[in-house]
Design an enzyme around this catalytic site. Sequence first.
Site, PDB file in Angstrom:
ATOM      1  CB  THR A 173       7.455   6.189  -4.420  1.00 37.91           C
ATOM      2  OG1 THR A 173       6.344   5.884  -3.608  1.00 37.91           O
ATOM      3  CG2 THR A 173       8.643   5.391  -3.974  1.00 37.91           C
ATOM      4  CB  VAL A 202       4.050  -2.473   5.658  1.00 38.65           C
ATOM      5  CG1 VAL A 202       5.479  -2.519   5.124  1.00 38.65           C
ATOM      6  CG2 VAL A 202       4.057  -2.117   7.145  1.00 38.65           C
ATOM      7  CB  THR A 223       7.657   3.798  -8.217  1.00 36.14           C
ATOM      8  OG1 THR A 223       6.538   4.678  -8.036  1.00 36.14           O
ATOM      9  CG2 THR A 223       8.071   3.855  -9.670  1.00 36.14           C
ATOM     10  N   GLY A 224       4.830   2.350  -7.627  1.00 41.39           N
ATOM     11  CA  GLY A 224       3.494   1.975  -8.080  1.00 41.39           C
ATOM     12  C   GLY A 224       2.696   1.421  -6.924  1.00 41.39           C
ATOM     13  N   GLY A 226       1.979  -0.729  -4.203  1.00 40.97           N
ATOM     14  CA  GLY A 226       2.860  -1.604  -3.432  1.00 40.97           C
ATOM     15  C   GLY A 226       2.360  -3.031  -3.322  1.00 40.97           C
TER      16      GLY A 226
HETATM   17  N1  ASP Z   1       5.092   1.790  -3.999  1.00 40.76           N
HETATM   18  C1  ASP Z   1       4.628   2.762  -3.025  1.00 40.76           C
HETATM   19  C2  ASP Z   1       3.706   2.097  -2.047  1.00 40.76           C
HETATM   20  O1  ASP Z   1       2.857   1.315  -2.453  1.00 40.76           O
HETATM   21  C3  ASP Z   1       3.936   3.924  -3.629  1.00 40.76           C
HETATM   22  C4  ASP Z   1       4.632   4.585  -4.808  1.00 40.76           C
HETATM   23  O2  ASP Z   1       5.442   3.998  -5.486  1.00 40.76           O
HETATM   24  O3  ASP Z   1       4.331   5.762  -5.061  1.00 40.76           O
HETATM   25  O4  ASP Z   1       3.774   2.411  -0.879  1.00 40.76           O
END
Ligand code: ASP
Length: 304
Positions: A173, A202, A223-224, A226
């Site tokens: 992300t 989502v 990020t991480g 979700g």
């Molecule tokens: N946070 C994003 C999600 O869960 C994924 C990511 O941060 O790479 O959709």
Amino acid sequence: MKVVLAVHGGAGRRAVNQETYVTIKNVLEQALLEGFRVYKSGSSLDMVVAAIEVLENSGIFNAGIGSTVDASGSISMDAGLMFRGKAGAVACVRYPKNPIKLARFVLERTEHVIIAGGAADKLARKIGLEPHPGPLQRVLELYSNVIIRLRRGERVESPFQKSLETWLSLGDTVGAVSIDRDGILAAGVSTGGVFLKMPGRVGDSAIPGAGFYANECGAAIATGIGEYILLTHATLKIVEEMCNGAIPSDAVKKILNIVTNRFGSNTAGFIALDNKGRVAGLYNTEMMPWGYISEEGNVKILGI
Ligand code: ASP
């Protein structure tokens, strides 16, 4: 030093070779410079969108062109923005090449906060956004490998764990926070979501207070995984900490600790910027490529 823009390319566990390192560094730098170009004449919203567009178009992160696929092999992307007390987000979109532009349309041109699914795609078409060219070859190859293994009856752990493992080996992300010459803060994120997520899922990137948040005290992006970020209202809490007087690094540390204690490591990363231009980027993963640019135009890249 006053930081005016910070960006990230996702928290993850990528084995970075020298070539990848250089590519990631170059794209982050390019995004910072593009956002900074706008600093002289535009708002923090313009800066965040300009920077995220570069990251979405790079194809090396899990956003825009580089978006990963869900369990059905299709892309579905989330993106969100917050600026001057308003938020605009899109969830589960497939049509636009740049979901961040659609999120901006929701923020600026509607009274709504989130537009989702097919209707959001229709809106993107209607306002003339460029279409997404479809998943990249490397994403499709990864998808077919996993599907072949599943068909062969090979054990692919729990879908969510597997998603995590595979997703962590890809780009991630993207997001940006900024402050403009009027002292107004903005936050924005864009993602293809977690690899092999259930269609219709989502994540945090479409939800203000989870994946992104900005007010007069500060701005924060996440990020991480979700689901964990959603369940902790992470970015709202980081910004609230800053409103209560915490410097960004303390605010992020506190909330990252909450996420880690509750859900374990390898789960999240955050960037926060306060109204004095102080910045912090922290993560409980192996890396989170991120960087910032100061009001004098000095760039720093970290986290790889
Ligand atoms: N946070 C994003 C999600 O869960 C994924 C990511 O941060 O790479 O959709």
